[in-house]
Design an enzyme around this catalytic site. Structure first.
Site, PDB file in Angstrom:
ATOM      1  N   GLY A 197       8.484 -66.624 -52.386  1.00 55.63           N
ATOM      2  CA  GLY A 197       7.338 -67.515 -52.452  1.00 55.63           C
ATOM      3  C   GLY A 197       6.910 -67.853 -53.867  1.00 55.63           C
ATOM      4  O   GLY A 197       7.730 -67.886 -54.780  1.00 55.63           O
ATOM      5  N   SER A 198       5.629 -68.090 -54.032  1.00 54.90           N
ATOM      6  CA  SER A 198       5.111 -68.610 -55.297  1.00 54.90           C
ATOM      7  C   SER A 198       4.827 -67.491 -56.292  1.00 54.90           C
ATOM      8  O   SER A 198       4.885 -66.311 -55.953  1.00 54.90           O
ATOM      9  CB  SER A 198       3.828 -69.407 -55.036  1.00 54.90           C
ATOM     10  OG  SER A 198       2.714 -68.553 -55.137  1.00 54.90           O
ATOM     11  N   GLY A 199       4.460 -67.911 -57.511  1.00 59.19           N
ATOM     12  CA  GLY A 199       4.092 -66.971 -58.559  1.00 59.19           C
ATOM     13  C   GLY A 199       2.899 -66.108 -58.174  1.00 59.19           C
ATOM     14  O   GLY A 199       2.670 -65.058 -58.776  1.00 59.19           O
ATOM     15  N   GLY A 200       2.152 -66.567 -57.176  1.00 63.89           N
ATOM     16  CA  GLY A 200       1.040 -65.779 -56.658  1.00 63.89           C
ATOM     17  C   GLY A 200       1.480 -64.486 -56.009  1.00 63.89           C
ATOM     18  O   GLY A 200       0.650 -63.718 -55.520  1.00 63.89           O
TER      19      GLY A 200
END
Lengths: 435, 138
Positions: free
Chosen positions: B65-68
């Site tokens: 997924g994302s950098g989050g």
């Protein structure tokens, strides 16, 4: 692994250039250690980071006073640097916020359409300083579409957006990890690992399909399925038509929702893979996988999450819409009237373009609202009262329900094509299905 | 005496921690699909949906997924340590935000050895993990 630093880097680490360069160098040294890199590499491409935070890490943040000090001494970013996304923490829309009936993180104190909240959330005191340092405040997850200045093949970059990094690596043939930060952009250096190293960029997984992947929806669903299958590995995609820019945006975002695909090859299309042999660096694939009809259907069904067919809202623009998307959308909405709230998200630098060309008026006449710079998942909420949302983005469809984990406060998602979403906006009902 | 299984790997972030393991059979995803304030993943369909990782040795195959993703390392409800089979810049950023023992690149896949409830010692400083199977386990 022993980290080799140059004399200049050692000097910064010892604090001889001041507090901020020392903190930045400490951050980069730790980045090398955690990543297993044995040196830093000088960047010659572009950078972006999530602003205004300096490091996204509590251990390397510094107060605005320190930033002001170095700005007054004439400090600037070493590489062309862009702002990725709207200002943290609340990520307000840069334009169209007056219409954004969303309370960030579902807290009534954070109503984005409240002028006082908007002004506070934009945190302009930071950007005033960043602009003086040379930052170009694009505020977009898809800033590469509006930057007007892209890295060239082989250049080393430092970007920080999972849906953008594959554009840098796979589409442009430049090199970036997800590591854009104040430190990398200010010093023009980053850890030499992962996608900076040629060997790591070759494909290891060969992906085949049964149908030709060609519509926007097919690319989006395919991207999610490939991501789930490839995980952190580099896939070589076969069995697809030539992707459009919109489809690349969707593919990149979806692959980094289903997985962590920061590099991929499409032989004959992406620059590091003129042939299959180049894609795999002359080696045989470690693994072959089929993303066939069953896998596509499964991905589509995973992305849908609804019992009822009544739709309360439509959201388009994940990743942010490009100008052609808006032109096509304006054509479809012209003379129509939507029945439910309809938000359209694009990059801030495209707002005036859309306004001048006339798309903004078409959207508004249809009852839709154009906004820029942010997204619902980033704001951690949908407008109050919305229980079912229609989306055409695998990324947004898979993340937005994570903001509503409680059984008594569920959010449902109708996921499909842009046409399905427009139909839902005009009728209030969902008619989308996988074909 | 209970048998201990030792596996060597690569330190990402140093330190030593011992706690009960929570094993995620699927990759973990951050950003809106993790709630660091509550300390659990909010990804729909995920086997660990709603299961607290606070103070646990969080074992997972890979990040996605994302950098989050880095939100797994944020706040008072973060895990005691991270163990993961494979990594990428997402897990690197997460270890940097968390500053808790974090290891990857093992000589043997820890996912094949560790089950939820096992006690795991993570000695990132010396580059190994040591697993004590939970009572009653095969």
């Amino acid at each position: 692994m022993d980290l080799k630093l140059t004399d200049e880097e050692k000097r910064m680490l010892q604090g001889e250039d001041g507090v901020v360069p020392r903190l930045c160098m400490e951050y980069l040294v730790e980045l090398c250690e955690v990543a297993g890199a044995d040196r830093l590499i000088d960047l010659d491409g572009t950078g972006d980071f999530h602003t205004p935070m300096t490091a996204m890490s509590p251990f390397y943040e510094f107060p605005i006073e320190e930033l002001r000090k170095i700005v007054e001494q004439g400090a600037h970013f070493k590489i062309p640097t862009f702002a990725n996304k709207a200002p943290f923490l609340f990520q307000p829309p840069v334009h169209g916020w007056e219409h954004c009936n969303v309370c960030a993180f579902q807290d009534d104190a954070n109503l984005q359409s409240d002028p006082a909240f908007h002004e506070k959330a934009m945190r302009d005191e930071w950007y005033e300083l960043y602009r003086r340092m040379g930052m170009m405040t694009t505020h977009s997850c898809a800033n590469y579409l509006v930057d007007t200045y892209l890295p060239t093949m082989g250049q080393h970059c430092s970007w920080n957006e999972s849906s953008a990094v594959p554009y840098c690596n796979a589409v442009l043939g430049a090199r970036s990890n997800i590591d854009g930060s104040f430190a990398t952009c200010f010093l023009g250096k980053t850890a030499y690992y992962d996608m900076h190293i040629t060997e790591n960029r070759y494909a290891t997984v060969l992906v085949k399909t049964e149908r030709l992947i060609k519509s926007d929806l097919e690319w989006d669903v395919f991207g999610f399925a490939v991501g789930e299958d490839a995980g952190v590995h580099v896939p070589c995609l076969t069995g697809t038509a030539k992707p459009t820019t919109t489809q690349l945006q969707k593919l990149n975002a979806a692959m980094n929702t289903g997985g962590a695909v920061r590099m991929y090859h499409i032989p004959g299309t992406t620059p590091e893979a003129p042939t299959m042999e180049f894609a795999f660096g002359g080696k045989a694939p470690e693994r072959e996988t089929l993303v066939g009809e069953a896998e596509l259907r499964k991905a589509y069904e995973t992305l849908n999450y609804h019992g009822s067919d009544t739709v309360d809202m439509v959201y388009l623009g994940c990743p942010h819409l490009n100008i052609v998307d808006m032109m096509l959308l304006a054509r479809k909405l012209e003379g129509k009237k939507v029945k439910i709230p309809f938000y359209i998200m694009t990059a801030p630098w495209l707002y005036d373009v859309a306004k001048n060309i006339g798309y903004l008026k078409i959207f508004e006449d249809a009852g839709a609202h154009l906004m820029t710079g942010t997204c619902l998942a980033a704001m951690g909420a949908v407008p109050k009262g919305v229980r079912t949302i229609a989306l055409d983005s695998a990324k947004q469809a898979y993340y937005i329900t994570g903001c509503y984990p409680d059984e008594d406060n569920k959010l449902e998602v109708c996921y499909g094509s842009q046409d399905d979403c427009i139909d839902a906006a005009l009728t209030g009902r969902w008619h989308g299905e996988w074909r | 005496m209970t048998e201990k299984i030792r596996i060597y790997g690569r330190k990402e972030f140093g330190g030593v921690a011992e706690a009960e393991a929570l094993v995620s059979p699927k990759p973990l995803e951050g950003f809106a699909n993790n709630n660091p304030a509550r300390g659990y993943t909010t990804e729909r369909n995920h086997p660990l949906f709603g299961v607290s990782y606070a103070g646990k040795i969080l074992v997972y195959p890979s990040p996605r997924g994302s950098g989050g993703f880095m939100s797994y390392g944020v706040g008072p409800n973060k895990p005691a340590a991270f163990i993961h089979t494979e990594g990428c810049p997402l897990s690197v950023a997460c270890a940097m935000v968390a500053h808790i023992p974090s290891m990857t690149d093992f000589e043997r896949d820890p996912m094949e050895v560790i089950e939820t409830g096992d006690t795991v010692l993570v000695n990132a400083d010396e580059g190994y993990i040591e697993i004590t199977k939970r009572a009653g386990a095969k």
